[in-house]
Each structure stands twice: as C-alpha cells, then as structure tokens.
Design a protein around this motif. Structure first.
Motif, PDB file in Angstrom:
ATOM      1  N   LYS A   3     -31.672  -4.869 -17.010  1.00  0.00           N
ATOM      2  CA  LYS A   3     -32.007  -3.452 -17.174  1.00  0.00           C
ATOM      3  C   LYS A   3     -30.852  -2.553 -16.748  1.00  0.00           C
ATOM      4  O   LYS A   3     -30.486  -1.616 -17.460  1.00  0.00           O
ATOM      5  N   ARG A   4     -30.276  -2.802 -15.594  1.00  0.00           N
ATOM      6  CA  ARG A   4     -29.163  -1.980 -15.099  1.00  0.00           C
ATOM      7  C   ARG A   4     -27.984  -1.992 -16.063  1.00  0.00           C
ATOM      8  O   ARG A   4     -27.377  -0.951 -16.349  1.00  0.00           O
ATOM      9  N   LYS A   6     -28.067  -2.494 -19.266  1.00  0.00           N
ATOM     10  CA  LYS A   6     -28.412  -1.728 -20.471  1.00  0.00           C
ATOM     11  C   LYS A   6     -28.280  -0.230 -20.228  1.00  0.00           C
ATOM     12  O   LYS A   6     -27.764   0.514 -21.075  1.00  0.00           O
ATOM     13  N   ILE A   7     -28.742   0.237 -19.074  1.00  0.00           N
ATOM     14  CA  ILE A   7     -28.636   1.666 -18.765  1.00  0.00           C
ATOM     15  C   ILE A   7     -27.171   2.075 -18.717  1.00  0.00           C
ATOM     16  O   ILE A   7     -26.782   3.118 -19.263  1.00  0.00           O
ATOM     17  N   ASP A  10     -25.811   2.255 -22.225  1.00  0.00           N
ATOM     18  CA  ASP A  10     -26.294   3.454 -22.918  1.00  0.00           C
ATOM     19  C   ASP A  10     -25.592   4.708 -22.406  1.00  0.00           C
ATOM     20  O   ASP A  10     -25.260   5.607 -23.185  1.00  0.00           O
ATOM     21  N   GLY A  50     -31.790   4.022 -12.764  1.00  0.00           N
ATOM     22  CA  GLY A  50     -31.056   4.800 -13.753  1.00  0.00           C
ATOM     23  C   GLY A  50     -30.010   5.706 -13.129  1.00  0.00           C
ATOM     24  O   GLY A  50     -28.905   5.879 -13.662  1.00  0.00           O
ATOM     25  N   GLU A 151     -33.724   6.391 -17.933  1.00  0.00           N
ATOM     26  CA  GLU A 151     -33.306   5.632 -19.108  1.00  0.00           C
ATOM     27  C   GLU A 151     -33.632   6.402 -20.390  1.00  0.00           C
ATOM     28  O   GLU A 151     -32.785   6.535 -21.284  1.00  0.00           O
ATOM     29  N   ASP A 152     -34.856   6.896 -20.491  1.00  0.00           N
ATOM     30  CA  ASP A 152     -35.245   7.677 -21.672  1.00  0.00           C
ATOM     31  C   ASP A 152     -34.471   8.984 -21.739  1.00  0.00           C
ATOM     32  O   ASP A 152     -34.126   9.453 -22.833  1.00  0.00           O
TER      33      ASP A 152
END
Length: 201
Positions: A3-4, A6-7, A10, A50, A151-152
């Motif tokens: 997850k980290r 990916k953030i 992004d 995030g 994230e969003d």
C-alpha cells in the motif's frame, strides 16, 4: 505492491504532472525525509500512511529551493501550498491556541493540516481509528469532508490536473469548480450527504 509503495508511486505521478505544467516545481518541493523525521515533526499520532508517503517524497514548499526563474504559482492545488514538514510544529501550535479560544473554529485536535489555503484555512487528514478522511477546515467553524483517505485525495487531484479542472491562466493556478466537484463525486459518492449539500439543479 504494498500500500505505501502504491501511494508513493501515485504521488510521484502527480508531481510529474505538476512539473510538466510548471517546470521547477519538484525542486521547490525539495527532497523528502525519513519516517523518523516525519514522526518527529508531526506530533499528532498516529500519522496516516498516506501522509507518511507524501513527506517521504517531498518536504513541502521550500521557498529557498525556488529556482531563480520560477515564474509560476507554487500552489499544490489552486490557492493551497503543501505545508513544509518543518513548519508543522508552528502551525499545529497555532491551531491548538485558537482551538482553546472561545471563538468558533472547525479544526479538531485529531486533525493534521497538510495544505494551507490563504494562510487561514487548511486541508487536514483525520487520525481517528475509524476515520482518516481528508477534510477542508475553515475559520468559519465548518469543515467539508472531501474523501475517505489521503490515497483517494491524491487520485482526485491527479484527475483534476489531467482533466484540466486545475489550469494556469496568465498569473494564477485556477480551478473549474463544477468539474472538480464531479471528480470528487467519482471517488466519494457520499460527498453531498456527508456535508449536507444539495447538488445544483
């Protein structure tokens, strides 16, 4: 991919989009710092993953790093700068002092501000076990929930740049409010109900 990671990916993608619009922007944000420094600078814990990802990529606006001929707005989003990691103590202490004042204020002690709007209002991330939403807090004692997590929020901003909801005019970074709202609704269909808002007819 974790997850980290990916953030961070992004967020780096978002930085590249802004850099293409305003060359020199990444230099102005300066290089990120270690998790240890982030935890030391941001006293409100737990720090959402995030936010850790953002500040591992950049420190935030560093005026001393602006290149000589950076003729563009420093805004991360229209009207807002990304708070420098070393400014957190000062800003949070100010908000705590105001929060103790009987005057109304939307900020709550569980909120970490990370974008500053016109030096008075803030985009914050909540740090409650059941709530890590991103909210816009104003001095008029109101907040607006933008989305459910950082994230969003990163993805919303990315789409706003891609779809030209955030655009440069001759001097400023401007926004198309209607298009921005449509993009927010894509990621947060409950945007109106959460904020007691009514869609325009």
């Amino acid at each position: 991919m974790k997850k980290r990671e990916k953030i961070e990916r992004d967020f780096q993608n978002l930085l590249e989009i802004i850099e293409n619009q305003r060359p020199g922007y990444i230099v102005a944000m300066d290089e990120g710092v270690s998790d240890e420094i982030i935890r030391d600078c941001i006293k409100i814990h737990p720090i959402p993953e995030g936010l850790m990802a953002i500040y591992s990529c950049v420190k935030g606006l560093s005026v001393s790093k602006l290149i000589e001929k950076f003729d563009y707005p420093t805004d991360f989003i229209p009207g807002c700068d990304l708070i420098n990691i070393y400014e957190f103590d000062k800003i949070i202490n100010l908000l705590k002092a105001v929060h103790r004042n009987p005057e109304p204020w939307a900020w709550q002690p569980d909120m970490i501000p990370f974008l500053v709007y016109c030096d008075v209002d803030y985009y914050c991330v909540r740090t409650l076990p059941s709530d890590q939403s991103v909210v816009f807090c104003s001095k008029e004692n109101q907040w607006i929930t933008i989305c459910q997590n950082i994230e969003d929020f990163i993805l919303i901003i990315t789409e706003c740049y891609k779809q030209n909801a955030y655009f440069l005019d001759d001097v400023y970074l401007q926004k198309n409010y209607d298009l921005e709202e449509k993009i927010i609704l894509t990621f947060n269909p409950n945007y109106y109900s959460q904020n007691d808002l009514q869609p325009e007819a």
